[in-house]
Design an enzyme around this catalytic site. Structure first.
Site, PDB file in Angstrom:
ATOM      1  N   LYS A   1     -19.545 -15.729 -19.181  1.00  0.00           N
ATOM      2  CA  LYS A   1     -20.653 -15.169 -18.413  1.00  0.00           C
ATOM      3  C   LYS A   1     -20.196 -13.908 -17.700  1.00  0.00           C
ATOM      4  O   LYS A   1     -19.014 -13.593 -17.643  1.00  0.00           O
ATOM      5  CB  LYS A   1     -21.157 -16.195 -17.397  1.00  0.00           C
ATOM      6  CG  LYS A   1     -21.813 -17.406 -18.036  1.00  0.00           C
ATOM      7  CD  LYS A   1     -22.398 -18.319 -16.975  1.00  0.00           C
ATOM      8  CE  LYS A   1     -23.082 -19.517 -17.615  1.00  0.00           C
ATOM      9  NZ  LYS A   1     -23.627 -20.451 -16.605  1.00  0.00           N
TER      10      LYS A   1
ATOM     11  N   HIS B   1     -19.972 -11.442 -12.099  1.00  0.00           N
ATOM     12  CA  HIS B   1     -21.021 -10.841 -11.280  1.00  0.00           C
ATOM     13  C   HIS B   1     -20.584 -10.695  -9.834  1.00  0.00           C
ATOM     14  O   HIS B   1     -19.452 -11.002  -9.454  1.00  0.00           O
ATOM     15  CB  HIS B   1     -22.309 -11.673 -11.380  1.00  0.00           C
ATOM     16  CG  HIS B   1     -22.126 -13.107 -10.968  1.00  0.00           C
ATOM     17  ND1 HIS B   1     -22.001 -13.504  -9.657  1.00  0.00           N
ATOM     18  CD2 HIS B   1     -22.022 -14.235 -11.709  1.00  0.00           C
ATOM     19  CE1 HIS B   1     -21.841 -14.815  -9.600  1.00  0.00           C
ATOM     20  NE2 HIS B   1     -21.850 -15.282 -10.838  1.00  0.00           N
TER      21      HIS B   1
ATOM     22  N   HIS C   1     -18.713 -13.232  -7.653  1.00  0.00           N
ATOM     23  CA  HIS C   1     -17.266 -13.340  -7.785  1.00  0.00           C
ATOM     24  C   HIS C   1     -16.542 -12.336  -6.890  1.00  0.00           C
ATOM     25  O   HIS C   1     -15.371 -12.516  -6.584  1.00  0.00           O
ATOM     26  CB  HIS C   1     -16.845 -13.162  -9.242  1.00  0.00           C
ATOM     27  CG  HIS C   1     -17.322 -14.284 -10.115  1.00  0.00           C
ATOM     28  ND1 HIS C   1     -18.303 -14.119 -11.060  1.00  0.00           N
ATOM     29  CD2 HIS C   1     -16.991 -15.600 -10.142  1.00  0.00           C
ATOM     30  CE1 HIS C   1     -18.535 -15.282 -11.654  1.00  0.00           C
ATOM     31  NE2 HIS C   1     -17.765 -16.188 -11.103  1.00  0.00           N
TER      32      HIS C   1
END
Length: 578
Positions: free
Chosen positions: A136, A139, A142
């Protein structure tokens, strides 16, 4: 330093109250500096230390009686009372000499050698943070986990702990079945080489959308995951390639943030040990079967009439889940490291997950779980780049650097630097960190680029500007090796206020360490920055005599030492020019 003065105060109070000095020291507080208001240097709240020494009288009367039994000396120039406290003012010459000497002597360790921190257990601390899912997007969530975890690790190291920084990657589960099955249809090797993370995410989005509409694609994903579970060479090779590419790309971002990890692990390392956890739960009679044949652990308390509280730890086909692998990882770390504490840094949506994790570990008899802690943080809104849309963390860092470069180019006072982009990057990251750390970590907040990048106000840019200004001023200092100075040269009110603020540094570190909330340190450094700028305007160096200039430069050097060290604990790299 504050510790020396606390000891002198504690020694005298101890003789009267017959309370050990060590018990008194935590109750002697440096008084916070207030604008345009004269305050004493220290206060001791009588209610916390007088016990049964005095009759049943008011706190005010207790303070007056205790103050009446104390006397000034060569260190304490004045004793008074406040709201339920006894106050102490330190001899000004001694205050100036002692604080500046301590900072010059201790350097980056100033504030960390305090008695306040001496009784805090030191040992091995594991900090798990950042932990992106490699299939994933890395983003903006994080970013919070990364900078908060880095701050906690820095703080623990600064007070003397041995720290292991762990990045626990989400690198297993059904999402990788989707990615593996979808890459043959939507993937492109050239795009994977050119921009790995973006392309993996593109593939994941497409295959996930198709799987929601097409049962055949969902079955293909399950089949691929089954191949992975069974060690199929082709499937494992593709998964390994995706994982290695992801870590390589993440490392570039971490380097920009000034972060590094001692260990990269992940769920995949515990897929087999997770089965050992399931077997252990069975052997202890903790594993039950639900109505849909999944494995659950009952976590409801005896006599609880509410709906049962349980955690699902096994799928109906017998395979493990995220929490099962987390249990396996925790047990493995307990056995491998024998840590004194382990801190998980994730967003608050995982609060329930960690409650279950700790409860299950407790049921399994793992007493070390009492040394585990979950530090939660809230969500960020508004951190879009000029391109808009969903963004990678790297986009945010690029945006911060780009905006800061533009601001530097438009500012007449900007100084020429060898690498403007590098300076802009460090300032931009400072802006992101301070904006994030100003409030309670668990709170959601709305990010604002304009506010974050202002050069005045309580921003990371302001901290960097103040540090660079001090560094430029200290270029005038030719005799910095000579510590001797005349305290008469430093009697200005702005100096005394700043030194009183420096006295509080160890208390701020203590509170920050206790709550693991960076906002206390951010607020303190902002206060120090504003005091430094007032002093810079007030205390001229170039027009002063050599003796006065030397004393003032030693004073400014002391500010820079504490400011730089505090910034580094937060994860900010101070710049010397901007």
């Amino acid at each position: 330093m504050a510790g020396h003065f606390r000891r002198v105060i504690a020694e005298q109070v101890s003789q009267i109250l017959r309370v050990p000095e060590k018990e008194l020291i935590p109750h002697i507080h440096a008084v916070q500096v207030l604008k345009k208001q004269l305050t004493p240097d220290f206060k001791l709240f009588v209610n916390s230390v007088t016990k049964d020494y005095f009759d049943a009288v008011s706190h005010k009367e207790k303070a007056h009686r205790l103050a009446g039994k104390l006397s000034s000396n060569s260190v304490i120039s004045e004793i008074g009372t406040g709201q339920g406290c006894v106050t102490f003012t330190i001899n000004r010459d001694l205050l100036i000499k002692r604080v500046l000497h301590e900072i010059a002597q201790d350097g980056p360790k100033y504030g960390f050698n305090s008695e306040l921190l001496s009784d805090i257990p030191k040992g091995l601390t594991l900090v798990e943070y950042s932990s992106p899912n490699i299939a994933k997007k890395f983003h903006v969530g994080h970013l919070r986990s990364t900078i908060i975890g880095n701050f906690i690790a820095n703080l623990k190291e600064a007070v003397g702990n041995k720290v292991v920084r762990m990045n626990y990657l989400g690198d297993w589960g059904f999402q990788f079945g989707l990615l593996g099955a979808g890459f043959s249809k939507f993937g492109c090797s050239e795009k994977l080489r050119a921009y790995p993370l973006e392309h993996l995410f593109e593939v994941y989005v497409k295959v996930n959308a198709e799987a929601e509409q097409d049962e055949e694609m969902k079955q293909c994903a399950q089949d691929f995951m089954q191949k992975l579970e069974n060690g199929d060479p082709e499937a494992v090779s593709l998964w390994t390639h995706f994982r290695d590419l992801s870590i390589e790309e993440y490392s570039k971002v971490y380097k920009r943030l000034g972060c590094q990890f001692d260990e990269y692990s992940g769920e995949s390392l515990y897929k087999e040990k997770a089965q050992d956890v399931i077997n252990l739960l069975k052997s202890k009679g903790l594993l039950q079967k639900s109505s849909n044949d999944t494995g659950i652990v009952d976590l409801s308390k005896p006599g609880d009439r509410e709906l049962s509280n349980y955690s699902t730890v096994m799928r109906s086909d017998g395979t493990s889940l995220y929490i099962t692998r987390d249990i396996a990882a925790a047990i493995d770390r307990m056995e491998k490291y024998g840590f004194d504490e382990m801190i998980y840094v994730t967003d608050k949506s995982q609060e329930g997950h960690f409650e279950h994790l700790f409860q299950i570990l407790k049921l399994l008899g793992k007493e070390q779980v009492d040394r585990c802690q979950h530090v939660m943080f809230g969500r960020v809104q508004g951190m879009q780049t000029r391109r808009g849309g969903v963004i990678f963390l790297e986009d945010v860092l690029d945006e911060a650097r780009s905006r800061m470069l533009q601001n530097m180019a438009n500012t007449e006072t900007s100084k020429a630097t060898e690498d403007p982009a590098d300076v802009a990057e460090k300032i931009g990251i400072a802006a992101l960190i301070v904006q994030d750390f100003k409030g309670l970590l668990v709170s959601d907040y709305c990010f604002n680029w304009s506010q974050a990048l202002q050069s005045c106000g309580d921003t990371g840019v302001f901290l960097q500007y103040t540090h660079a200004r001090l560094h430029s001023l200290l270029d005038l200092w030719e005799s910095r090796e000579e510590e001797a100075f005349d305290a008469v040269c430093l009697q200005d009110p702005c100096v005394i206020l700043t030194l009183k603020h420096l006295l509080r540094y160890d208390e701020v570190i203590f509170k920050t360490l206790k709550d693991l909330q960076p906002r206390y340190l951010v607020s303190y450094l902002m206060g120090l920055g504003h005091l430094a700028n007032v002093a810079h305007h007030t205390l001229r160096v170039k027009e002063s005599s050599p003796e006065v200039a030397h004393a003032r430069l030693l004073f400014f050097y002391s500010i820079q030492v504490v400011l730089a060290n505090g910034m580094k604990v937060l994860g900010i790299t101070p710049v010397d020019k901007m």
